[in-house]
Design an enzyme around this catalytic site. Structure first.
Site, mmCIF file in Angstrom:
data_model
loop_
_atom_site.group_PDB
_atom_site.id
_atom_site.type_symbol
_atom_site.label_atom_id
_atom_site.label_comp_id
_atom_site.label_asym_id
_atom_site.label_seq_id
_atom_site.Cartn_x
_atom_site.Cartn_y
_atom_site.Cartn_z
ATOM 1 N N CYS A 191 8.102 11.855 1.193
ATOM 2 C CA CYS A 191 8.071 13.099 0.423
ATOM 3 C C CYS A 191 6.944 14.043 0.831
ATOM 4 O O CYS A 191 6.866 15.154 0.321
ATOM 5 C CB CYS A 191 7.941 12.779 -1.064
ATOM 6 S SG CYS A 191 6.292 12.275 -1.585
ATOM 7 N N CYS A 246 -12.064 22.618 0.534
ATOM 8 C CA CYS A 246 -11.006 21.604 0.492
ATOM 9 C C CYS A 246 -10.393 21.401 1.879
ATOM 10 O O CYS A 246 -9.378 20.713 2.008
ATOM 11 C CB CYS A 246 -9.926 21.998 -0.513
ATOM 12 S SG CYS A 246 -9.126 23.587 -0.158
ATOM 13 N N CYS A 272 5.080 2.741 -3.645
ATOM 14 C CA CYS A 272 5.995 3.816 -4.022
ATOM 15 C C CYS A 272 7.132 3.876 -3.003
ATOM 16 O O CYS A 272 6.870 3.884 -1.791
ATOM 17 C CB CYS A 272 5.262 5.151 -4.069
ATOM 18 S SG CYS A 272 6.347 6.572 -4.412
#
Length: 472
Positions: A98, A427, A92
């Site tokens: 990003c 998480c 990518c």
């Protein structure tokens, strides 16, 4: 011989010498010997940790020091001298820019090793635990697996653009595709931006508070044909709302609903304020663990359903609830874990502080014909008091908190119910380990740990643990 005071001063002097040897912009040749929590490579010089994004353990690098602190140092790789067999070329162009993918430069097997190591390092160093995770459940899909996408929208070079913020900043990195998101999600974001450009509308500006669109939020069901687009806007579209709806439906015919969120709050909260449905159905309908769910834009729903099913099955295994048992599910969201637990337990009570999610959970129970589950709106302390006032005592408590983990008050509230077992779904390994230590101080012992890769190609990892009372 040094006196105690002199010896201490001498040690501090030696420490200062070592600290002065490492300085900003210095070039060093190092061997990467470990992982940081965000998938950075770590090396050690004079006992001090240096974090190097993009490096992999076993590699040799020339690095440049960027920030030299008293205990940790941040650097960037200048030249790779010896590469790891686990290294691959990122597929990518936005990788490393990003703030989305953290592990696209390594093979998936290496990513899983990193995540298992991250969980165990947190348990050992933060939680002071000897019990370790012996397995991580890898994902069969590592591309386009997300059923939810949230794109930031901002002005770039004088026109609206969508994408993601550069890590630790609010500088937008424009994109035209993303290997984590579905093709439809990217097409929806592109359509919103194209409409803004065609109508001469500006994206929202955080500094001035002016402009229209803040975020584009798209959720797509894996098991049904549903797809709902939610546009977070500071002011709405007024008379142009109908034209927007028609434009989006023509560009994205798969959509089953379009929702406008008028979010006037300052800051970067994605969804806040009032919600309107100019077209279609605002609720997304999907299936998980053999159950049907209706999900509002504000309600939490796992972004990788196949892995979520494996996670919930492991949680149910740890809970080991029987037909005579009461299970209390804290942070229950739209009721996904609660309704799965109801299959084994005699009764399940879920609690959630978001009213819309509680209503979702009640509707989901009715939709699936689950009569042994009920849902309360409130935080942990309020829910614990409600159960106590009714003379109810859960045998199992399941918690699935946000990344910040549980407050001390919430941990104390759960422990006050004296459940035999606590199943914690997390998480964030760091806050999980912290909370395990808090539970330990209240009479609970860590028994088992399993890591689950819910978020391939990122540094994030899900964990489910079993704790039980020390006297059981």
């Amino acid at each position: 011989m040094f006196a105690c005071g002199a010896l201490s001063s001498a040690c501090e002097y030696v420490k200062l010498i070592f600290m002065e040897e490492l300085r900003k912009n210095q070039i060093l040749t190092v061997t990467i010997d470990g992982w940081g929590s965000e998938a950075q490579g770590v090396c050690h010089v004079d006992g001090r940790a240096i974090f190097v994004p993009g490096a992999i353990p076993g590699e040799e690098w020339d690095i440049k020091l960027l920030k030299v602190g008293s205990s940790t140092i941040y650097a960037k790789g200048e030249k790779l001298l010896r590469s790891s067999p686990a290294r691959v070329e990122p597929d990518c162009p936005c990788a490393g820019k990003c703030g989305g993918c953290d592990t696209r430069h390594m093979r998936y097997e290496e990513e899983l090793r990193f995540k298992l190591d991250r969980v165990n390092a947190a348990l050992q160093h933060i939680g002071k635990q000897s019990v370790q995770a012996t397995e991580i459940l890898g994902s069969s899909e590592t591309a386009h697996y997300r059923n939810k996408a949230i794109f930031a929208v901002a002005q770039v070079d004088g026109q609206a653009a969508y994408g993601f913020y550069r890590e630790r900043s609010h500088d937008l990195i424009p994109i035209d595709r993303c290997l984590l998101q579905s093709e439809l999600s990217c097409r929806c974001a592109a359509a919103v931006v194209d409409f803004l450009r065609a109508e001469g509308l500006s994206a929202y500006d955080e500094a001035s508070g002016k402009g229209t669109v803040r975020h584009v939020f798209c959720r797509q069901a894996r098991q049904t044909g549903d797809a709902v687009l939610c546009i977070s806007s500071a002011s709405g579209f007024g008379a142009k709302t109908a034209a927007l709806t028609e434009f989006l439906r023509s560009r994205c015919p798969e959509l089953t609903g379009i929702v406008l969120n008028i979010n006037k709050s300052r800051g970067n909260t994605v969804l806040s304020g009032d919600f309107y449905t100019p077209w279609g159905e605002p609720m997304l309908h999907d299936r998980l663990c053999g159950l049907e769910f209706s999900i509002a834009p504000q309600a939490f729903f796992q972004i990788n359903p196949p892995q979520a099913e494996r996670l919930y099955e492991k949680a149910a295994q740890y809970a080991a609830a029987g037909k005579d048992d009461l299970v209390f599910d804290l942070y229950c969201g739209a009721g996904t874990i609660s309704l799965r637990m109801a299959r084994d337990a005699g009764r399940v009570i879920g609690a959630e502080i978001v009213p819309e999610a509680v209503e979702n959970a009640r509707e989901n129970a009715a939709r699936n014909g689950v009569g042994n589950a009920e849902f309360l709106c409130g935080d942990a302390g309020e829910a614990a008091k409600a159960l106590a006032s009714r003379g109810l005592k859960p045998r199992v408590v399941v918690v699935d908190p946000p990344r910040k983990g549980m407050s001390e008050e919430a941990v104390a509230a759960v422990a006050s119910m004296e459940p035999e077992r606590v199943v914690y779904v997390s998480c964030n390994p760091a806050t999980l380990a912290r909370d395990i230590l808090r539970f330990q101080g209240l009479g609970y012992t860590l028994r088992a740990v399993t890591a689950v890769d819910m978020f391939p190609r990122t540094c994030h990892v899900e964990t489910v643990v079993l704790m039980s009372r020390k006297d059981t």
